[in-house]
Design an enzyme around this catalytic site. Structure first.
Site, PDB file in Angstrom:
ATOM      1  N   VAL A 275       0.860  -1.202   0.000  1.00  0.00           N
ATOM      2  CA  VAL A 275       0.000   0.000   0.000  1.00  0.00           C
ATOM      3  C   VAL A 275       0.891   1.244   0.000  1.00  0.00           C
ATOM      4  CG1 VAL A 275      -1.822   1.270   1.198  1.00  0.00           C
ATOM      5  CG2 VAL A 275      -1.714  -1.216   1.409  1.00  0.00           C
TER       6      VAL A 275
ATOM      7  N   GLU B 210      -0.214  -1.403 -13.148  1.00  0.00           N
ATOM      8  CA  GLU B 210      -0.236  -2.851 -12.923  1.00  0.00           C
ATOM      9  C   GLU B 210      -0.076  -3.570 -14.256  1.00  0.00           C
ATOM     10  OE1 GLU B 210      -0.698  -4.301  -9.668  1.00  0.00           O
ATOM     11  OE2 GLU B 210      -0.107  -2.224  -9.413  1.00  0.00           O
TER      12      GLU B 210
ATOM     13  N   ASP C  59      -7.228  -1.935  -7.856  1.00  0.00           N
ATOM     14  CA  ASP C  59      -5.978  -1.846  -7.097  1.00  0.00           C
ATOM     15  C   ASP C  59      -6.181  -0.999  -5.827  1.00  0.00           C
ATOM     16  OD1 ASP C  59      -2.889  -2.055  -7.072  1.00  0.00           O
ATOM     17  OD2 ASP C  59      -3.227   0.107  -6.957  1.00  0.00           O
TER      18      ASP C  59
ATOM     19  N   LYS D 154      -5.877  -2.155  -1.769  1.00  0.00           N
ATOM     20  CA  LYS D 154      -5.095  -1.440  -0.751  1.00  0.00           C
ATOM     21  C   LYS D 154      -5.982  -1.014   0.421  1.00  0.00           C
ATOM     22  CE  LYS D 154      -1.781   0.057  -4.245  1.00  0.00           C
ATOM     23  NZ  LYS D 154      -1.506   1.047  -5.287  1.00  0.00           N
TER      24      LYS D 154
ATOM     25  N   GLY E 206       6.308   3.061  -8.579  1.00  0.00           N
ATOM     26  CA  GLY E 206       7.654   3.252  -9.139  1.00  0.00           C
ATOM     27  C   GLY E 206       8.644   2.311  -8.479  1.00  0.00           C
TER      28      GLY E 206
HETATM   29  N1  HSE Z   1      -0.169   0.273 -10.069  1.00  0.00           N
HETATM   30  C1  HSE Z   1       0.023   0.810  -8.764  1.00  0.00           C
HETATM   31  C2  HSE Z   1      -0.224   2.304  -8.835  1.00  0.00           C
HETATM   32  C3  HSE Z   1       1.434   0.530  -8.304  1.00  0.00           C
HETATM   33  O1  HSE Z   1      -0.326   2.851  -9.936  1.00  0.00           O
HETATM   34  O2  HSE Z   1      -0.337   2.930  -7.796  1.00  0.00           O
HETATM   35  C4  HSE Z   1       1.615   0.622  -6.831  1.00  0.00           C
HETATM   36  O3  HSE Z   1       0.793  -0.236  -6.115  1.00  0.00           O
END
Ligand code: HSE
Length: 434
Positions: A131, A189, A200, A204, A301
């Site tokens: 997260v 992702e 996503d 989290k 990143g």
């Molecule tokens: N794909 C996710 C984002 C990466 O863009 O935040 C980090 O979890």
């Protein structure tokens, strides 16, 4: 000097970030831990050769080789997804290895099996990087805020979605073009629909809620909407109403029930979350003893996320060194103190709304729509019609005062059925001042 050996499974964006962080920070880590933290093996089935600086690290295509290596203390799983990640994590735990993972999809879906197996085996599972990318949000929640009842969680938790919305807002760039940039920058992702559709973010939020409330939550418990329906026109109209559109995760603790939702939200420009731009994340907690806490940093990143994975590795290495494995329970609450709680149905929530209807520009249309809203006890704050057309449809935008979600859904279903409404209605919730 004591050596802690780490086996890394997955050498993608985050795996390479971890290797780079352990490499560039190795002297600092020795000074801070008194130990050498050594990357003793890398498993990745798409990598045939490691970069020059890592050429001394053994490379395999089979993660089980690292799990079965008796010298390895910690397995880091950075392949993502449910399988084979879950099998590898469970095998590592069964082999008595401590595990570090950044895999939010896995933990938000299969976390209870993984944490139960780790507790039985007496090994640690670190998941800081799952997260908030580089923001040490899990440690803050588990340790820094341990003496708090967490009253609410709110934040921007997906760098890709925030990057897309920011560039669409500030530069007027089309959605698809910005998404391509985000993918190239290594934020997105493997399946970018997870970023765009809010999945996503829901992964989290589920992890944070589980730790914050001591309540097992999966991402399926969270009402989730993404940003793919947002059009440049909505971004522009939001600006006219003094707001920026953000993909927010919101949870409030109502005691016997907890709110859990992810959706695009119109955030007033003077709210702190409105100024979180690009791939940055910001996570706000309200605790009953501490009050408000806001954490801000890069949420995606390679190197920032590598920093968070490395922090977990170091925590476990220190616990191994001091014989204090299990000092902090994986979910902060003791396993037998986790309690199920009802998730507040979306229908029961209240808040102000923005609707964009596409309507024929004819006398009586606004009267019909406002009549329906009034029937459902929804009070209008303002109305804007954009443009004027003798033939064809125009956008009609309505902002409401606080209304019940069930009433809004019923009213919009009825409005959508009017002959004068020619396209699906866009509905965006507006963030209400606390
Ligand atoms: N794909 C996710 C984002 C990466 O863009 O935040 C980090 O979890």
């Amino acid at each position: 000097m004591k050596e802690i050996k780490v086996g890394l499974i997955g050498f993608g964006t985050v795996g390479q970030g971890l290797a780079d962080v352990l490499f560039s920070q190795r002297e600092r880590l020795v000074r801070r831990t008194g130990m050498s933290i050594k990357l003793a093996g890398i498993a990745d089935h798409g990598t045939l050769e490691l970069p020059e600086r890592f050429k001394d690290i053994p490379l395999t295509q089979d993660g089980m080789q690292l799990i079965n290596d008796p010298d390895i203390d910690i397995i880091v799983e950075l392949i993502g997804g449910i399988e084979p990640a879950k099998t590898l994590v469970m095998q590592a735990i069964a082999a008595g290895k401590h595990v570090v993972t950044a895999n939010k999809a896995l933990l938000s879906q299969e976390g209870s099996d993984i944490f139960a197996a780790a507790a039985r085996q007496g090994v640690e599972v670190g998941f800081e990087a799952s997260v908030g990318g580089g923001i040490p949000v899990i440690k803050v929640l588990k340790e820094g805020l341990v003496a708090n009842k967490i009253l609410s969680i709110m934040g921007i938790m997906n760098g890709t979605a925030n990057y897309i919305l920011t560039r669409m807002t500030d530069e007027g760039i089309a959605f698809d073009e910005v998404l391509k940039d985000a993918q190239q920058l290594g934020f997105a992702e493997a399946d970018p629909t997870y970023d765009i559709e809010g999945i996503d973010t829901a992964h989290k939020l589920a992890i944070l809620m589980t730790i914050a409330y001591g309540t097992p939550i999966t991402h399926k418990d969270i009402a989730t909407e993404g940003i793919s329906q947002i059009e440049p026109m909505d971004i522009e109209l939001a600006r006219e109403f003094g707001c920026r559109i953000k993909l927010l995760a919101i949870s409030r603790n109502h005691g016997d029930h907890v709110e859990a939702r992810v959706h695009p939200t119109m955030v007033p420009q003077d709210h702190l979350l409105a100024s979180i731009n690009g791939a940055f994340n910001a996570i706000h907690f309200c605790g009953d003893t501490v009050g408000n806490i806001l954490m801000y940093g890069l949420g995606a990143g390679s190197i920032p996320t590598g920093s968070a994975v490395a922090a977990d590795v170091v925590d476990i290495a220190r616990n191994i060194n001091c014989g204090s494995i299990g000092r902090v329970p994986a979910l902060s609450y003791l396993p037998d103190q986790m309690q199920a709680r009802r998730i507040t149905p979306m229908d029961e929530l209240y808040g102000p709304y923005y609707f964009r209807c596409t309507v024929l520009d004819q006398p009586g249309v606004l009267a019909k729509i406002s009549g329906i809203l009034s029937k459902y006890d929804i009070s209008i704050e303002s109305v804007i019609q954009k443009g004027r057309k003798k033939v064809g449809a125009v956008p009609l935008v309505i902002v409401t005062h606080s209304a019940r979600e069930s009433a809004v859904s019923a009213a919009l279903a009825e409005i959508s059925g009017l002959d004068s409404v020619t396209a699906p209605i866009v509905k965006i919730r507006i963030l209400e001042a606390e």
